[in-house]
Scaffold this motif. Structure first.
Motif, short mmCIF file in Angstrom:
data_model
loop_
_atom_site.label_atom_id
_atom_site.label_comp_id
_atom_site.label_asym_id
_atom_site.label_seq_id
_atom_site.Cartn_x
_atom_site.Cartn_y
_atom_site.Cartn_z
N ALA A 1 38.70 25.62 34.72
CA ALA A 1 39.60 24.58 35.22
C ALA A 1 41.04 25.07 35.32
O ALA A 1 41.77 24.70 36.26
CB ALA A 1 39.53 23.36 34.31
N THR A 2 41.47 25.92 34.38
CA THR A 2 42.87 26.36 34.36
C THR A 2 43.06 27.79 34.87
O THR A 2 44.20 28.19 35.13
CB THR A 2 43.42 26.28 32.92
N ASN A 3 41.99 28.54 35.02
CA ASN A 3 42.13 29.96 35.38
C ASN A 3 41.13 30.36 36.47
O ASN A 3 40.66 31.51 36.49
CB ASN A 3 41.92 30.82 34.13
N PHE A 4 40.83 29.43 37.36
CA PHE A 4 39.76 29.64 38.32
C PHE A 4 40.03 30.84 39.24
O PHE A 4 39.16 31.71 39.42
CB PHE A 4 39.55 28.39 39.17
N ASN A 5 41.21 30.90 39.84
CA ASN A 5 41.49 31.97 40.80
C ASN A 5 41.46 33.35 40.15
O ASN A 5 40.87 34.29 40.69
CB ASN A 5 42.85 31.74 41.48
N ASN A 6 42.08 33.48 38.98
CA ASN A 6 42.06 34.77 38.29
C ASN A 6 40.64 35.16 37.89
O ASN A 6 40.28 36.34 37.91
CB ASN A 6 42.95 34.73 37.05
N LEU A 7 39.82 34.18 37.53
CA LEU A 7 38.44 34.47 37.17
C LEU A 7 37.64 34.96 38.37
O LEU A 7 36.89 35.94 38.27
CB LEU A 7 37.78 33.22 36.57
N ARG A 8 37.80 34.31 39.50
CA ARG A 8 37.03 34.76 40.68
C ARG A 8 37.52 36.11 41.18
O ARG A 8 36.72 36.96 41.59
CB ARG A 8 37.04 33.71 41.77
N GLY B 1 35.03 39.43 41.09
CA GLY B 1 34.87 40.24 42.29
C GLY B 1 35.25 41.69 42.07
O GLY B 1 34.51 42.61 42.47
N ILE B 2 36.37 41.92 41.40
CA ILE B 2 36.81 43.29 41.13
C ILE B 2 35.82 43.99 40.20
O ILE B 2 35.46 45.16 40.40
CB ILE B 2 38.22 43.30 40.50
N ALA B 3 35.36 43.29 39.16
CA ALA B 3 34.40 43.88 38.22
C ALA B 3 33.09 44.23 38.90
O ALA B 3 32.47 45.25 38.59
CB ALA B 3 34.16 42.92 37.06
N MET B 4 32.65 43.40 39.84
CA MET B 4 31.42 43.69 40.58
C MET B 4 31.57 44.95 41.43
O MET B 4 30.62 45.73 41.58
CB MET B 4 31.04 42.51 41.47
N MET B 5 32.75 45.18 41.98
CA MET B 5 33.00 46.39 42.76
C MET B 5 33.19 47.59 41.83
O MET B 5 32.66 48.68 42.08
CB MET B 5 34.24 46.22 43.63
N ASP C 1 49.17 38.74 37.42
CA ASP C 1 48.75 38.11 36.17
C ASP C 1 47.24 38.07 36.01
O ASP C 1 46.74 37.48 35.06
CB ASP C 1 49.33 36.70 36.06
N VAL C 2 46.50 38.74 36.90
CA VAL C 2 45.05 38.83 36.75
C VAL C 2 44.67 39.86 35.70
O VAL C 2 43.51 39.92 35.27
CB VAL C 2 44.39 39.19 38.11
N LYS C 3 45.62 40.67 35.25
CA LYS C 3 45.29 41.84 34.44
C LYS C 3 44.59 41.49 33.13
O LYS C 3 43.66 42.18 32.72
CB LYS C 3 46.54 42.69 34.17
N ASP C 4 45.00 40.43 32.45
CA ASP C 4 44.36 40.07 31.18
C ASP C 4 42.95 39.54 31.40
O ASP C 4 42.02 39.87 30.67
CB ASP C 4 45.21 39.04 30.44
N THR C 5 42.80 38.71 32.43
CA THR C 5 41.47 38.17 32.74
C THR C 5 40.53 39.27 33.18
O THR C 5 39.34 39.25 32.85
CB THR C 5 41.59 37.11 33.85
N LEU C 6 41.04 40.25 33.92
CA LEU C 6 40.20 41.33 34.44
C LEU C 6 39.62 42.18 33.31
O LEU C 6 38.44 42.54 33.33
CB LEU C 6 41.01 42.21 35.40
N VAL C 7 40.43 42.51 32.30
CA VAL C 7 39.93 43.31 31.17
C VAL C 7 38.80 42.58 30.46
O VAL C 7 37.75 43.17 30.14
CB VAL C 7 41.07 43.63 30.19
N MET C 8 39.00 41.30 30.23
CA MET C 8 37.98 40.51 29.53
C MET C 8 36.70 40.40 30.37
O MET C 8 35.60 40.47 29.84
CB MET C 8 38.53 39.12 29.22
N THR C 9 36.86 40.24 31.68
CA THR C 9 35.70 40.14 32.56
C THR C 9 34.93 41.45 32.60
O THR C 9 33.69 41.47 32.56
CB THR C 9 36.14 39.74 33.98
N LEU C 10 35.64 42.57 32.70
CA LEU C 10 34.98 43.88 32.68
C LEU C 10 34.21 44.08 31.38
O LEU C 10 33.08 44.60 31.39
CB LEU C 10 36.02 44.99 32.84
#
Length: 443
Positions: free
Chosen positions: A9-16, A20-24, A122-131
């Motif tokens: 709800a609060t971080n939708f864009n950074n999550l998507r 996407g980046i993690a899948m690539m 500001d996607v950097k923190d979400t990206l590390v966690m997603t990876l």
């Protein structure tokens, strides 16, 4: 590790963007599990294309071509120079044919680059966690895959077996090892800044789990990569005073509780799953034997009586012969053409296939990547850039041990490094926006 980043709800864009980046960045292990273990989708490159197409679709922003974010311009120029040069060779100096797969690779590479330039900082923190979470999940799927594989037995290299006909038996253990490295590194970079004890324990045991995956993959290049990462850390960070400060901090109540919980967990694991430790030690013995084979193949020195010729190392020795032959011919200037020879040493192949200009672009790109990586390891800007810096160590090993200079296994991580590594405005330094024909955002 900030669990609130997973709030859709609060971080939708950074999550998507991050998914996407993690899948690539690290999609192949998940592709193999879905396609070959679960049997979903065609066992061919069509499924891979659909997977990467979905990843790019998740990265499409609402501000497409209206707002761009500044990448590392030195890496961008050198990387684009090499990619455009090889694309020219693909169309005009190509005796191997214009395969659809090669065209698809270029489409995905350039599409990924364009979309990365639209991804906010500001996607950097979400990206590390997603990876981390995606690689941890993939580690678990690997264990599931080999447990249900009737052809796999302890002592074999751990990988998802391919389902398509004519595929190499046993799957690709290098993909397994790379996923283990990604999980290990992302857990380590988050561990230092995670306050909760339970979360710290979760990350710590994820590191151990990932090390186990790397060991059973039996990928020599990944073993060497882990060694290089450790060496880089100790060279750039180790001080004698750190030993005394570590001993002192270990006696703090909070840290002592953390250490006790780790020891209890390890003791329980050894009692409950002692055979797993024996299996890992057996894998280490196999690795030592293979290293002796490589040394014998490369130097002719037989250190042990059981040392024998290593087929993969022999292929690279032959590739070096092709390289020296090119150096003493007219091909030294323009090369022999797109994918003219498979040397299994990307740095050498960039010269053999694309001449001195191809080598300058590719080697120069990796040289500056090395500089930025060492600088980041030394100063630790943020978890994402630190992870990318250490991960480059594994790619640096592959530059001498396997693959081709235009493989997407190289270029998908390279593009993420172009976007985030060595960027001064990610260092929390206030700077004025850089104005171009499109809006370039720097903070």
């Amino acid at each position: 590790m900030n669990w609130s980043l997973l709030n859709i709800a609060t971080n939708f864009n950074n999550l998507r963007y991050s998914v996407g980046i993690a899948m690539m960045f690290n999609g192949f292990p998940l592709i193999f599990f879905i396609r070959d273990t679960l049997g979903i989708g065609p066992a061919s490159s069509v499924f891979t294309a659909l997977f990467f197409g979905l990843a790019l679709a998740m990265m499409v922003p609402m501000h497409l071509f209206k707002r761009l974010y500044k990448p590392n311009t030195i890496l961008l120029n050198l990387g684009l120079g090499f990619l455009l040069l090889t694309l020219y060779y693909f169309f005009f100096i190509n005796k191997q044919g214009k395969a659809v797969a090669d065209i698809g690779n270029y489409v995905f590479i350039f599409g990924f680059l364009i979309l990365l330039l639209h991804v906010p900082n500001d996607v950097k923190d979400t990206l590390v966690m997603t990876l981390f979470l995606m690689s941890l999940f993939t580690n678990i799927t690997l264990v599931y895959s080999i447990l249900i594989d009737p052809n796999w037995t302890p002592g074999m290299r751990a990988a998802v077996s391919f389902a398509n006909e004519g595929a190499q038996p046993g799957g690709n253990p290098h993909i397994t090892a790379r996923n283990g490295i990604i999980c290990m590194l992302t857990a380590l970079v988050m561990l230092n800044r995670t306050p909760g004890i339970l979360t710290k324990l979760f990350l710590f045991f994820s590191v151990l789990f990932s090390l186990g995956v790397i060991v059973i993959s039996l990928a020599k290049s990944s073993y060497l990569a882990v060694g290089l990462m450790a060496a880089a850390y100790f060279i750039l960070h180790f001080k004698i005073s750190n030993i005394f400060s570590a001993i002192g901090s270990a006696f703090k109540l909070r840290n002592m509780a953390f250490i006790v919980l780790i020891l209890i967990g390890i003791r329980y694991f050894l009692i409950r799953y002692g055979n797993v430790l024996d299996m890992l030690l057996g894998y280490w013995d196999i690795f030592e034997n293979r290293i002796m084979d490589v040394i014998f193949t490369s130097t002719g020195v037989r250190i042990t009586d059981t040392a024998d010729t290593d087929a993969s190392a022999m292929g690279r020795v032959g590739g070096f012969g092709e390289f020296t032959e090119t150096l003493f011919s007219w091909d030294v200037f323009l090369g022999r053409g797109y994918k003219s020879d498979y040397l299994d040493v990307p740095l050498l192949e960039s010269w053999v296939s694309h001449g001195i200009f191809g080598f300058v672009f590719f080697a120069g790109f990796n040289f500056f990547l090395f500089i930025y990586a060492m600088r980041e390891i030394k100063r630790y800007t943020n978890p994402l850039t630190t992870f990318l810096a250490y991960f480059f160590m594994s790619l640096m090993v592959l530059l001498f041990t396997g693959g081709r200079p235009y493989d997407i296994a190289f270029w998908f991580p390279y593009l993420v490094m172009i976007r985030f590594l060595g960027i001064k405005y990610l260092d929390n330094i206030s700077r004025r926006p850089v104005k171009t024909q499109l809006t370039t955002v720097t903070s």
